[in-house]
Design a protein around this motif. Sequence first.
Motif, mmCIF file in Angstrom:
data_model
loop_
_atom_site.group_PDB
_atom_site.id
_atom_site.type_symbol
_atom_site.label_atom_id
_atom_site.label_comp_id
_atom_site.label_asym_id
_atom_site.label_seq_id
_atom_site.Cartn_x
_atom_site.Cartn_y
_atom_site.Cartn_z
ATOM 1 N N ALA A 621 64.366 -78.461 -63.006
ATOM 2 C CA ALA A 621 64.761 -79.992 -64.184
ATOM 3 C C ALA A 621 64.544 -80.934 -63.085
ATOM 4 C CB ALA A 621 66.560 -79.849 -64.218
ATOM 5 N N ALA A 622 64.779 -80.779 -61.569
ATOM 6 C CA ALA A 622 64.756 -81.760 -60.797
ATOM 7 C C ALA A 622 63.356 -82.490 -60.294
ATOM 8 C CB ALA A 622 65.532 -81.563 -59.350
ATOM 9 N N ALA A 623 62.166 -81.030 -60.641
ATOM 10 C CA ALA A 623 61.110 -81.079 -60.313
ATOM 11 C C ALA A 623 60.224 -81.904 -61.360
ATOM 12 C CB ALA A 623 60.537 -79.911 -60.282
ATOM 13 N N GLU A 624 60.980 -81.049 -62.180
ATOM 14 C CA GLU A 624 60.573 -82.019 -63.633
ATOM 15 C C GLU A 624 60.209 -83.647 -63.778
ATOM 16 O OE1 GLU A 624 62.498 -80.447 -66.901
ATOM 17 O OE2 GLU A 624 61.278 -77.859 -66.533
ATOM 18 N N MET A 625 61.542 -84.023 -63.783
ATOM 19 C CA MET A 625 61.704 -85.599 -63.587
ATOM 20 C C MET A 625 60.691 -86.015 -61.830
ATOM 21 S SD MET A 625 65.539 -86.549 -64.225
ATOM 22 C CE MET A 625 65.195 -88.046 -63.934
#
Length: 722
Positions: A621-625
């Motif tokens: 999820a952090a990588a998507e942001m």
Amino acid sequence: MLGTCQQINEAYSGDANALLDVGVLLLNFGYLARARDCFERVHFLAPQDLRAPMNLANLARDSGDHATAQRLYEALQLAQPNSPVIRRNALVSQEYNPGVTDAQRLASACAWGDWAIAQAGGWQARPPLHSRTDPTVGALRPLRIGYVSADLCQHTVGLFVKDIFHAHKSSSGGVGANPVSVFAYSSGSVSDWVSDAIRAACTWRDVSGLDDTALATLIRQDQIDVLIDLSGHTAGSRLTVFAHRPAPVQVAWLGYFATTGLRYIDAVLLDEWHAPAGTQAQFAEPIVQLPGGRMCYQPVPWAPAVAPAPCLQTGYITFGSFNNTGKLNTGVFDVWSQVLAAVPLSRLVLKWRSLADETLCDSIRAAFTDRGIDPNRIALRPASFHADVLLQYADIDIALDPFPFTGGMTSCESLWMGVPVITWPQSRVVSRQTFALLNQIGLPELAAKDAEDYVRVAVELANNPQRLMHLRQTLRQRMQASPLCDVAGFTQNLEETITNLYGTIADENPPTSFNTMTNTAPKILLNVGAGHPKSGARIPDAFQSAEWKEVRLDIDPANEPDVIGTMLDMSAVANESADALYSSHTIEHLYPNEIPQAMKEFLRVLKPQGYAVITCPDLQAAAEMIAQDKLMETAYTTGSGMVVTPFDIVYSHREYTGRDKPYMAHHCGFTLKVLNGTLRSNGFASVAGKRRARGLDLWVVATKQQMDEGTLRELAEKMLPG
């Protein structure tokens, strides 16, 4: 060494902390006068720092100046009434002081006991006893015995108990008349060959980093039946833990020589020679006598062969004492001077580390000179390695025991080296140690009735060379054949005494049945990396009921954990003691190569049916942001109002990494697939998990044993938040 310390003293004469360290170093090496100079200088530089006067009090005790020691300890207790170190040092000092009465010593110890109970939160009822009938195995379950000590190393206590632990091991987990299971709670900082031997013979707990509350919790988790203190009020003592009443039966044995003063102690183990009729009046706790003796001795492996009596070559008798100089007093000087005066040409050898101090040596020589003894007849020797100490018994014909504080291990070693010991037992237990040893080996005639008799016994033996030679040649064999050196017999007596004590108390306090205890006791949730009670991670709702008891483990003492430890070393937590483990945002702080060790520890502490609930940041999820160039934008806001960004998820929140706590940084990360695979590859049998969009985190439940899919799904729904 002395010149180097003097140079350090001069170099740091204005630095109170450095000068204090120098003083302690000098004191430990026996240079009392120079140590005194350091402590007095520290007291001048920092008059509010009580460490200097406390060391001055200890120094006065070691030099035999008991009046000064008592005055300083009394002042220290007024200034800092809740210091456990000051309180216990003051109590030990009274044992050396012949001017303190039995009634005064008892009153002081009982005052300590009441203080310790108050510090632990007030009076507590006895914990429920555990039934020893275990229908699940069809036999009497082993009695769980826990020993607490800071001295499970090459120390007098460690040397006395080392072989007893091994003798315990032969009945550990057995089904004999008195099966036992033995735990050692080691609060000391020294690890050596004695520690290794004890560790191999029991369940070892290194509790040096635990406070009293955490240690009491660990003892309760281990379900100890009988907890035994081996320190009393000596250095490193954890007797204050007993004020928390962590075990249903609590006992004092061996490491101390007087009452603890604590009303929670159910028995002090003595023997008929240490505790004749009337001794109970000196104790707050009941006296229980060990048949055959309170002590069991085994020599160190490097003990040399018995040397010929030195008088055969010198033509005169050499008396000796290798005891602490704090045991010397005017009464001892009086009696020993009379012995020397009555045995022409005789010599006296004294040996202790403080005899490196010339000022103390001069005062001792002056004491004998004042009593008509040529100081040239007195040889004063400083410390040496233990092997050399034993070799120096080759210079001694007859050992003279000080009083009222007599020898223990010192007397055993003297006798083992073929040197008989003359002693004078008095009213207090510490004055009867050598007397008990002599009775165990069948030589009660070497014990005197009074001062005059002491001189008579010593002089008659000195004037009887045939008797002296016979003792020299046979003492070692006599000891080997006596109860004093019978480890198996002693341990059997000890186990029977402890078992009978437990049974007697159980008759008065009916125990909880084994099944009831097992089924109704709260389940243990080990919260790993718990944080502070007020600001740490909140445990999941499923654990917030009377069914569960939370035990908090954390690396930071400031977070007030029940147990201090890390994911990589939870040795203070017993094997298979936790029903569940909760790890909230902790595993990402490990390096990848550390993950297997952490998982090994997780599995070790979990019961066979136990499981772990683990949550950590969702790196996917952090990588998507981050891919959307939102590295420093808000990902979510915590319940306390803290803004969390993808940067914080990957590297750790800046508020924490700025606190000079390197362990708060993130060193690895997980997606749900990687986390599930990591847990399975490191030993967890079944894993179920989910991604939680609201907190950009992962949640999984992992079981120690294989679980069918339906049951696992039900457990996950119960334990993992929506």
